[in-house]
Scaffold this motif. Sequence first.
Motif, mmCIF file in Angstrom:
data_model
loop_
_atom_site.group_PDB
_atom_site.id
_atom_site.type_symbol
_atom_site.label_atom_id
_atom_site.label_comp_id
_atom_site.label_asym_id
_atom_site.label_seq_id
_atom_site.Cartn_x
_atom_site.Cartn_y
_atom_site.Cartn_z
ATOM 1 N N UNK A 16 44.488 50.335 53.025
ATOM 2 C CA UNK A 16 44.771 51.557 53.781
ATOM 3 C C UNK A 16 45.647 52.491 52.947
ATOM 4 N N UNK A 17 45.313 53.762 52.992
ATOM 5 C CA UNK A 17 46.100 54.756 52.257
ATOM 6 C C UNK A 17 47.439 54.962 52.956
ATOM 7 N N UNK A 18 48.537 54.880 52.181
ATOM 8 C CA UNK A 18 49.877 55.111 52.724
ATOM 9 C C UNK A 18 50.641 55.995 51.751
ATOM 10 N N UNK A 19 51.244 57.062 52.239
ATOM 11 C CA UNK A 19 52.007 57.980 51.397
ATOM 12 C C UNK A 19 53.201 58.499 52.180
ATOM 13 N N UNK A 20 54.142 59.079 51.454
ATOM 14 C CA UNK A 20 55.359 59.629 52.048
ATOM 15 C C UNK A 20 55.245 61.141 52.152
ATOM 16 N N UNK A 21 55.451 61.653 53.355
ATOM 17 C CA UNK A 21 55.654 63.083 53.554
ATOM 18 C C UNK A 21 57.135 63.277 53.877
ATOM 19 N N UNK A 22 57.958 62.711 53.024
ATOM 20 C CA UNK A 22 59.402 62.725 53.237
ATOM 21 C C UNK A 22 60.065 62.763 51.877
ATOM 22 N N UNK A 23 61.381 62.779 51.868
ATOM 23 C CA UNK A 23 62.128 62.825 50.622
ATOM 24 C C UNK A 23 61.881 61.565 49.818
#
Length: 552
Positions: free
Chosen positions: A472-479
């Motif tokens: 599963x694709x997991x990424x941060x839209x955070x600092x």
Amino acid sequence: MRRHVLAAAALVALAVVLAALPIGSDVYEGGEAREGLVVREMLRTGDWILPLWNGSVVPSKPPLFHWLAAGPAALTGAGVTEHTLRVPSIALAGLVVLLVFLAGRAWGGEHVGFMAALVLATTPQFLNEAGDGRVDMTLTTAITGAQLAFVHALGGGGGPTRLVLALCLALAMLAKGPVGPGLVGLTALVSALTNRRLGPALRLVRPLPVLVFLAVAGGWYGLAYHHRGMDFVAKQIVSENGEALLGSSRFPYRSPLFYLAPLVLAGFPWTLVLPWALARGWRSGDLARRHAVAWAAVVLVFFSLAPLKRAAYLLPLRPALALVIGWWIAEAAEEERPAGAWVAVGRGLAVVAAAGLLALAAAAGAVHWGLVPGASLIEQGARHEIDAATYLRVVAAAWAAVGAVGLAGALAAALAARALGRARWREAALAIAAAVACTTVVVYGLFVPARAAQKSVKPFAHAVRDRLRPDDRLALLASDEEIPFIFHVGRNVPVLAPAGARPRDDVPAGYYILDQARWRAWKAPAGWEEVLASPHLFSTHRHDLVLVRRRR
């Protein structure tokens, strides 16, 4: 001889046991998590030179600490955990205590070695940094070895001593870069000039030791440049060393007096006698003793003038101060020096400490028997970002142990006050060390792990890990400061960009981490759904996180 061995072993064991009390507490700070990610990437990729943590970031420190931490992780088969990450610092703390014991004994006799090691083993900052999975204790160990080797070589030590000095300087370079050998070199220069030994100090520079330093330290720097090129130079040379020493807009301004409070408070109660110990050490005229004073002064002045300031940077001067203070205590006991007016302050503080430890024991019993207004404390704590419920549960579960340790510490503090009043310096030092040890057991054994738990993102990261499949694709839209989340989730998590005022249309389908406040401001936009939300972290420096999904 046997008594000396037992004394050294007991002091090393004391430091190791106290430092290891919070070894299993959650990693919640970015610094520890970052070093753990470097170690994990070393083990995963087999890149022992300069692996890219999180798949793309050049490490900010040389690899000596990471090499040391990779050993326990590989041997246990458990990977990089809180325990394996902190074991090197704890073990090295024991080694530094042993080095101080041996140096004090060689320089000033049996009692100086014992007192100096006792002071260091019960210095709050030393114990705190010993339980931290970062490079500072590794650097301090190498600097301590180099400082002691320099004194021995300047006093007439032969070729092997010069080789040990070169090796320690190289290890200091591999621990944290040029600052390590730089601090030793500045101290050596100041010490040689003030002791009128500049000529003998310069003659220590011989071809073979220089070759050893260049081979060990320079060898890795050459490989790192060959491995990463200008990315390595930009990160470790320009950013970590150049900007830290010359200044950068990234660093907030802090006064040159910033370190005065940490110097005293993080060395309390031993720093109460520091002015007298420093003055007597300098006036003594003894080469080794004056070198210890210069060692502490150079570290303090150097970091006070540098733009980047962290309290942990004072750690390399703690062994020097332990030698200076331990020497003063041993002499005071030997001379049976009468108590001065200032001792009344020490006695008063010892009485206050005894009362505080008695109050702690009573409070533990009150929590156990339900005599504490828990609901009110929890409400008040929440207003100040303190998870009072966690602390109450911890105290209730261990109330008997807290009470026993509190009573033992109160007794030790009372004995210290009594010994100070009678100018029995050795007994006072032992009682003070016992009181500090009892306080450390409570603070590091109970409250530090509880504080880590209330600020930790580990439960949320594990919930995310268990919810998602490996593909599963997991990424941060955070600092990118969400490094502890990346550490605990156990996989590389690309950092796209901090989430904006509204969701971007070009974000592909997949799972994303962002802070809950931003997600709430989005008001559940079409094509997005909330999957998991973290519990409140009780931290003014961290955002509560949420796992969301962008559907196709």
